[in-house]
Design a protein around this motif. Structure first.
Motif, PDB file in Angstrom:
ATOM      1  N   PHE A   1       0.854  -1.176   0.000  1.00  0.00           N
ATOM      2  CA  PHE A   1       0.000   0.000   0.000  1.00  0.00           C
ATOM      3  C   PHE A   1       0.895   1.234   0.000  1.00  0.00           C
ATOM      4  CE2 PHE A   1      -2.448  -3.294   2.232  1.00  0.00           C
ATOM      5  CZ  PHE A   1      -3.554  -3.355   1.396  1.00  0.00           C
ATOM      6  N   ASN A   2       0.896   1.948  -1.098  1.00  0.00           N
ATOM      7  CA  ASN A   2       1.773   3.097  -1.246  1.00  0.00           C
ATOM      8  C   ASN A   2       1.101   4.342  -0.684  1.00  0.00           C
ATOM      9  OD1 ASN A   2       3.980   4.592  -1.964  1.00  0.00           O
ATOM     10  ND2 ASN A   2       3.339   4.866  -4.085  1.00  0.00           N
ATOM     11  N   LEU A   3       0.863   4.331   0.636  1.00  0.00           N
ATOM     12  CA  LEU A   3       0.226   5.449   1.311  1.00  0.00           C
ATOM     13  C   LEU A   3       1.228   6.099   2.255  1.00  0.00           C
ATOM     14  CD1 LEU A   3      -3.212   3.873   2.373  1.00  0.00           C
ATOM     15  CD2 LEU A   3      -2.752   5.295   0.381  1.00  0.00           C
ATOM     16  N   PRO A   4       1.107   7.407   2.462  1.00  0.00           N
ATOM     17  CA  PRO A   4       1.943   8.044   3.487  1.00  0.00           C
ATOM     18  C   PRO A   4       1.685   7.395   4.852  1.00  0.00           C
ATOM     19  CG  PRO A   4       0.872   9.685   2.109  1.00  0.00           C
ATOM     20  CD  PRO A   4       0.259   8.375   1.751  1.00  0.00           C
ATOM     21  N   GLY A   5       2.711   7.371   5.675  1.00  0.00           N
ATOM     22  CA  GLY A   5       2.572   6.717   6.972  1.00  0.00           C
ATOM     23  C   GLY A   5       1.462   7.284   7.814  1.00  0.00           C
ATOM     24  N   VAL A   6       1.263   8.615   7.760  1.00  0.00           N
ATOM     25  CA  VAL A   6       0.231   9.223   8.603  1.00  0.00           C
ATOM     26  C   VAL A   6      -1.167   8.818   8.143  1.00  0.00           C
ATOM     27  CG1 VAL A   6       0.100  11.364   7.239  1.00  0.00           C
ATOM     28  CG2 VAL A   6      -0.499  11.383   9.672  1.00  0.00           C
ATOM     29  N   VAL A   7      -1.348   8.612   6.845  1.00  0.00           N
ATOM     30  CA  VAL A   7      -2.660   8.172   6.356  1.00  0.00           C
ATOM     31  C   VAL A   7      -2.917   6.729   6.779  1.00  0.00           C
ATOM     32  CG1 VAL A   7      -4.069   7.776   4.297  1.00  0.00           C
ATOM     33  CG2 VAL A   7      -2.561   9.775   4.412  1.00  0.00           C
TER      34      VAL A   7
ATOM     35  N   GLY B   1      -6.639  11.961   1.400  1.00  0.00           N
ATOM     36  CA  GLY B   1      -5.662  12.290   2.415  1.00  0.00           C
ATOM     37  C   GLY B   1      -4.243  12.123   1.912  1.00  0.00           C
ATOM     38  N   THR B   2      -4.045  11.186   0.987  1.00  0.00           N
ATOM     39  CA  THR B   2      -2.692  10.917   0.472  1.00  0.00           C
ATOM     40  C   THR B   2      -2.057  12.124  -0.210  1.00  0.00           C
ATOM     41  OG1 THR B   2      -3.065   8.534   0.276  1.00  0.00           O
ATOM     42  CG2 THR B   2      -1.386   9.497  -1.153  1.00  0.00           C
ATOM     43  N   PRO B   3      -2.712  12.774  -1.177  1.00  0.00           N
ATOM     44  CA  PRO B   3      -2.049  13.932  -1.801  1.00  0.00           C
ATOM     45  C   PRO B   3      -1.814  15.070  -0.828  1.00  0.00           C
ATOM     46  CG  PRO B   3      -4.325  13.722  -2.572  1.00  0.00           C
ATOM     47  CD  PRO B   3      -4.007  12.468  -1.838  1.00  0.00           C
ATOM     48  N   VAL B   4      -2.712  15.259   0.135  1.00  0.00           N
ATOM     49  CA  VAL B   4      -2.525  16.332   1.112  1.00  0.00           C
ATOM     50  C   VAL B   4      -1.341  16.020   2.022  1.00  0.00           C
ATOM     51  CG1 VAL B   4      -3.576  17.556   3.056  1.00  0.00           C
ATOM     52  CG2 VAL B   4      -4.941  17.010   1.040  1.00  0.00           C
ATOM     53  N   ALA B   5      -1.256  14.778   2.499  1.00  0.00           N
ATOM     54  CA  ALA B   5      -0.148  14.393   3.375  1.00  0.00           C
ATOM     55  C   ALA B   5       1.189  14.481   2.646  1.00  0.00           C
ATOM     56  CB  ALA B   5      -0.386  12.978   3.909  1.00  0.00           C
ATOM     57  N   ARG B   6       1.234  14.093   1.385  1.00  0.00           N
ATOM     58  CA  ARG B   6       2.491  14.150   0.629  1.00  0.00           C
ATOM     59  C   ARG B   6       2.916  15.582   0.357  1.00  0.00           C
ATOM     60  NH1 ARG B   6       1.235   9.188  -3.609  1.00  0.00           N
ATOM     61  NH2 ARG B   6       1.943   7.512  -2.231  1.00  0.00           N
TER      62      ARG B   6
ATOM     63  N   ARG C   1       0.475  19.160   9.196  1.00  0.00           N
ATOM     64  CA  ARG C   1      -0.538  19.988   8.549  1.00  0.00           C
ATOM     65  C   ARG C   1      -1.708  19.141   8.052  1.00  0.00           C
ATOM     66  NH1 ARG C   1       2.905  24.814   5.535  1.00  0.00           N
ATOM     67  NH2 ARG C   1       4.366  25.125   7.264  1.00  0.00           N
ATOM     68  N   TYR C   2      -1.417  17.937   7.642  1.00  0.00           N
ATOM     69  CA  TYR C   2      -2.501  16.999   7.299  1.00  0.00           C
ATOM     70  C   TYR C   2      -3.414  16.807   8.505  1.00  0.00           C
ATOM     71  CZ  TYR C   2      -4.356  12.189   7.237  1.00  0.00           C
ATOM     72  OH  TYR C   2      -5.137  11.060   7.366  1.00  0.00           O
ATOM     73  N   GLY C   3      -2.826  16.556   9.668  1.00  0.00           N
ATOM     74  CA  GLY C   3      -3.617  16.331  10.868  1.00  0.00           C
ATOM     75  C   GLY C   3      -4.390  17.561  11.293  1.00  0.00           C
ATOM     76  N   LEU C   4      -3.757  18.735  11.232  1.00  0.00           N
ATOM     77  CA  LEU C   4      -4.442  19.972  11.616  1.00  0.00           C
ATOM     78  C   LEU C   4      -5.617  20.270  10.695  1.00  0.00           C
ATOM     79  CD1 LEU C   4      -1.401  22.281  12.483  1.00  0.00           C
ATOM     80  CD2 LEU C   4      -3.033  21.234  14.077  1.00  0.00           C
ATOM     81  N   LEU C   5      -5.429  20.028   9.411  1.00  0.00           N
ATOM     82  CA  LEU C   5      -6.501  20.297   8.460  1.00  0.00           C
ATOM     83  C   LEU C   5      -7.673  19.342   8.682  1.00  0.00           C
ATOM     84  CD1 LEU C   5      -7.012  22.221   6.075  1.00  0.00           C
ATOM     85  CD2 LEU C   5      -6.291  20.385   4.554  1.00  0.00           C
ATOM     86  N   ALA C   6      -7.381  18.060   8.899  1.00  0.00           N
ATOM     87  CA  ALA C   6      -8.448  17.102   9.164  1.00  0.00           C
ATOM     88  C   ALA C   6      -9.178  17.438  10.460  1.00  0.00           C
ATOM     89  CB  ALA C   6      -7.881  15.687   9.225  1.00  0.00           C
ATOM     90  N   LEU C   7      -8.436  17.815  11.499  1.00  0.00           N
ATOM     91  CA  LEU C   7      -9.048  18.176  12.772  1.00  0.00           C
ATOM     92  C   LEU C   7      -9.933  19.413  12.625  1.00  0.00           C
ATOM     93  CD1 LEU C   7      -9.341  17.806  15.822  1.00  0.00           C
ATOM     94  CD2 LEU C   7      -7.255  19.157  16.113  1.00  0.00           C
TER      95      LEU C   7
END
Length: 274
Positions: free
Chosen positions: A16-22, A129-134, A140-146
């Motif tokens: 699964f080629n996903l960022p770790g945070v996703v 979430g993947t393009p945003v996290a990358r 910033r991914y987490g802050l935006l989702a929150l």
């Protein structure tokens, strides 16, 4: 003599080629749901009451004089007399000792109504979430989702303050990530001629609102998203395997938050402008 730099050896390609945070986000949501499936019913109900977002509870906490109106509204609408009586009993329970439980404005995103509901959200989270996290990194991914989760809860509270239906699911946060991704993924990559194998192409810039309005793929996607949410919300139909109708207003609140907060999180370009 070979002057090219020594590049690190590549490991195996991940499944699964996903960022770790996703991946971690999906794993946390799945773990919470697994725990709920093994808990006794009374403990699961307690967990739901302490983590789900219930607008009527917040309304009673902020305005104690609304308690009588909340109980009255609970006895109206469709349902058998027994169901309406149960709703009013639940309303009396909430307003008897009102406490907003402010953490529920975010913690509700950890809960899901069913496995299908969770899987549905996980797919959308992986996709947007993947393009945003990358592009922006884990923080910033987490802050935006929150921000999307909290905005979704507040929007739901403003539009339906006396609702007793517990709001659950990460959809508002995912809507924020979806809105953020829409501002840069629906456009061709900028021109780039690689001078060396390790050089990366420049990332696409954020589109302004006028530019987005002229972007047909982006507008088609956004139009389908808005119409789908509106129709399912008006018709009160479940979506994604959830046990109740979708909270379209929470989705909308999250989407607006992600769309307008993203430019504030955009990193400045380097000195070279690359």
């Amino acid at each position: 003599m070979d002057a090219s730099p020594e590049l690190p050896r590549q490991g195996r390609v991940p499944v699964f080629n996903l960022p770790g945070v996703v991946t971690a986000s999906i794993a946390v949501l799945a773990a919470v749901h697994v725990v709920r499936t093994v808990l006794p019913d009374d403990l699961d109900l307690s967990l739901l009451l302490h983590l789900a977002f219930i607008p009527a509870r917040w309304a009673a906490a902020f305005d104690p004089s609304s308690a009588a109106e909340i109980v009255r509204a609970a006895g109206e609408g469709a349902g058998t007399p027994d169901v309406l009586a149960a709703r009013q009993d639940f309303a009396r329970y909430l307003v008897a000792d009102p406490a907003a439980m402010p953490w529920t404005g975010a913690s509700y995103a950890l809960l899901h109504g069913s496995w299908m509901h969770l899987i549905f959200n996980a797919v959308w989270l992986a996709a947007f979430g993947t393009p945003v996290a990358r592009r922006y990194g884990a923080l910033r991914y987490g802050l935006l989702a929150l921000a999307g989760v909290v905005a979704g809860a507040l929007t739901h509270l403003l539009l339906d303050p006396y609702s007793l239906m517990p709001l659950v699911g990460a959809s508002a946060g995912i809507s924020a990530l979806m809105a953020a991704a829409a501002r840069f993924v629906f456009q061709p990559p900028p021109p780039f001629v690689a001078g060396a194998p390790w050089q990366l192409p420049p990332r696409p810039k954020l589109q302004s609102i006028p530019e987005l309005l002229r972007n047909r793929p982006a507008m088609l996607f956004l139009g389908i998203w808005f119409v789908t949410n509106l129709l399912f919300g008006v018709l009160a139909l479940p979506l994604g395997g959830s046990e109740g109708p979708i909270a379209w207003d929470a989705h909308l609140g999250g989407f607006v938050a992600g769309f307008f907060l993203l430019p504030l999180m955009e990193r400045r370009l380097g000195r070279s402008g690359a």
